[in-house]
Design a protein around this motif. Structure first.
Motif, PDB file in Angstrom:
ATOM      1  N   VAL A 183       0.827  -1.207   0.000  1.00  0.00           N
ATOM      2  CA  VAL A 183       0.000   0.000   0.000  1.00  0.00           C
ATOM      3  C   VAL A 183       0.860   1.254   0.000  1.00  0.00           C
ATOM      4  CG1 VAL A 183      -1.763   1.271   1.306  1.00  0.00           C
ATOM      5  CG2 VAL A 183      -1.848  -1.229   1.186  1.00  0.00           C
ATOM      6  N   CYS A 184       2.037   1.147   0.577  1.00  0.00           N
ATOM      7  CA  CYS A 184       2.934   2.296   0.741  1.00  0.00           C
ATOM      8  C   CYS A 184       4.322   1.881   0.259  1.00  0.00           C
ATOM      9  CB  CYS A 184       2.932   2.687   2.215  1.00  0.00           C
ATOM     10  SG  CYS A 184       3.555   4.311   2.529  1.00  0.00           S
ATOM     11  N   PRO A 185       4.548   1.841  -1.059  1.00  0.00           N
ATOM     12  CA  PRO A 185       5.739   1.208  -1.621  1.00  0.00           C
ATOM     13  C   PRO A 185       7.105   1.705  -1.132  1.00  0.00           C
ATOM     14  CG  PRO A 185       4.170   1.723  -3.340  1.00  0.00           C
ATOM     15  CD  PRO A 185       3.663   2.329  -2.083  1.00  0.00           C
ATOM     16  N   LEU A 186       7.253   2.940  -0.756  1.00  0.00           N
ATOM     17  CA  LEU A 186       8.570   3.402  -0.300  1.00  0.00           C
ATOM     18  C   LEU A 186       8.951   2.856   1.069  1.00  0.00           C
ATOM     19  CD1 LEU A 186       8.933   7.141  -1.347  1.00  0.00           C
ATOM     20  CD2 LEU A 186      10.313   5.201  -2.072  1.00  0.00           C
ATOM     21  N   VAL A 213       6.058   0.638   8.322  1.00  0.00           N
ATOM     22  CA  VAL A 213       4.646   1.025   8.415  1.00  0.00           C
ATOM     23  C   VAL A 213       4.110   0.662   9.801  1.00  0.00           C
ATOM     24  CG1 VAL A 213       2.326   0.532   7.539  1.00  0.00           C
ATOM     25  CG2 VAL A 213       4.207   0.920   5.937  1.00  0.00           C
ATOM     26  N   ALA A 214       4.438  -0.533  10.263  1.00  0.00           N
ATOM     27  CA  ALA A 214       3.995  -0.968  11.591  1.00  0.00           C
ATOM     28  C   ALA A 214       4.574  -0.083  12.692  1.00  0.00           C
ATOM     29  CB  ALA A 214       4.376  -2.430  11.820  1.00  0.00           C
ATOM     30  N   GLY A 244      -6.857  12.240  10.652  1.00  0.00           N
ATOM     31  CA  GLY A 244      -6.655  13.014   9.435  1.00  0.00           C
ATOM     32  C   GLY A 244      -5.471  12.544   8.616  1.00  0.00           C
ATOM     33  N   GLN A 245      -4.674  11.636   9.165  1.00  0.00           N
ATOM     34  CA  GLN A 245      -3.541  11.094   8.419  1.00  0.00           C
ATOM     35  C   GLN A 245      -3.991   9.808   7.735  1.00  0.00           C
ATOM     36  OE1 GLN A 245      -0.569  10.726  11.494  1.00  0.00           O
ATOM     37  NE2 GLN A 245       0.034  12.876  11.333  1.00  0.00           N
ATOM     38  N   ALA A 246      -4.145   9.887   6.434  1.00  0.00           N
ATOM     39  CA  ALA A 246      -4.716   8.773   5.680  1.00  0.00           C
ATOM     40  C   ALA A 246      -3.731   7.622   5.477  1.00  0.00           C
ATOM     41  CB  ALA A 246      -5.226   9.266   4.328  1.00  0.00           C
ATOM     42  N   THR A 247      -2.455   7.934   5.358  1.00  0.00           N
ATOM     43  CA  THR A 247      -1.474   6.897   5.042  1.00  0.00           C
ATOM     44  C   THR A 247      -0.281   6.986   6.000  1.00  0.00           C
ATOM     45  OG1 THR A 247      -0.112   8.242   3.553  1.00  0.00           O
ATOM     46  CG2 THR A 247      -2.054   7.161   2.579  1.00  0.00           C
ATOM     47  N   PRO A 248       0.514   5.929   6.052  1.00  0.00           N
ATOM     48  CA  PRO A 248       1.752   6.004   6.852  1.00  0.00           C
ATOM     49  C   PRO A 248       2.679   7.128   6.384  1.00  0.00           C
ATOM     50  CG  PRO A 248       1.255   3.733   6.299  1.00  0.00           C
ATOM     51  CD  PRO A 248       0.288   4.582   5.527  1.00  0.00           C
ATOM     52  N   LEU A 249       2.660   7.431   5.088  1.00  0.00           N
ATOM     53  CA  LEU A 249       3.491   8.548   4.605  1.00  0.00           C
ATOM     54  C   LEU A 249       3.011   9.877   5.173  1.00  0.00           C
ATOM     55  CD1 LEU A 249       4.311   7.682   0.878  1.00  0.00           C
ATOM     56  CD2 LEU A 249       5.839   7.626   2.864  1.00  0.00           C
TER      57      LEU A 249
END
Length: 145
Positions: free
Chosen positions: A6-9, A15-16, A25-30
């Motif tokens: 889901v978060c390739p970089l 991510v964990a 409000g933070q949609a992704t780990p990035l």
């Protein structure tokens, strides 16, 4: 483990590691990573430093070693040193915690090393084969853990 699908970089374990610091409000780990990086909160907290260290070192190694423009290192300082036969030697965490160091490089500083006996070969490999000479320590930052 490898990159998160889901978060390739980021790697799955990165991510964990970021998950407990996610704010609403933070949609992704990035998004979480970007907030931590821009707020500099991680630099003031030893627990967060330990979370951020492998992530920042990995991303920096990726940027310096893999991201290219016209087959050469995207970073102009890296391109200069590599174009003169140096090796990407070491990435130092918490090397510059000044406001400027945090804003521009997340506290990271990079060492390039010139080995006279390998300088010409490194230069030819970089200019003709677009290969970046890097230490095992830097390459280890890129390999999956």
């Amino acid at each position: 483990s490898g990159e998160d699908p889901v978060c390739p970089l980021l790697r799955v374990e990165e991510v964990a590691a970021l998950a407990p610091f996610k704010k609403s409000g933070q949609a992704t780990p990035l998004d979480t990573l970007a907030d931590l990086v821009t707020s500099h909160d991680w630099c003031r907290c030893p627990t967060l430093q330990q979370v951020m260290k492998p992530i920042l070192l990995h991303l920096c190694a990726h940027y310096l070693y893999k991201e290219k423009r016209r087959n050469f290192a995207l970073n102009p300082v890296a391109n200069f040193h590599l174009g003169n036969g140096a090796e990407l030697w070491r990435i130092n965490f918490l090397a510059d915690t000044s406001q400027q160091g945090l804003d521009q490089a997340c506290s990271l500083m990079v060492n390039y090393r010139y080995f006279l006996q390998r300088k010409d070969a490194n230069l030819l490999n970089y200019q003709q084969r677009f290969q970046i000479a890097a230490s095992q320590a830097v390459l280890d930052l890129l390999s999956s853990s």
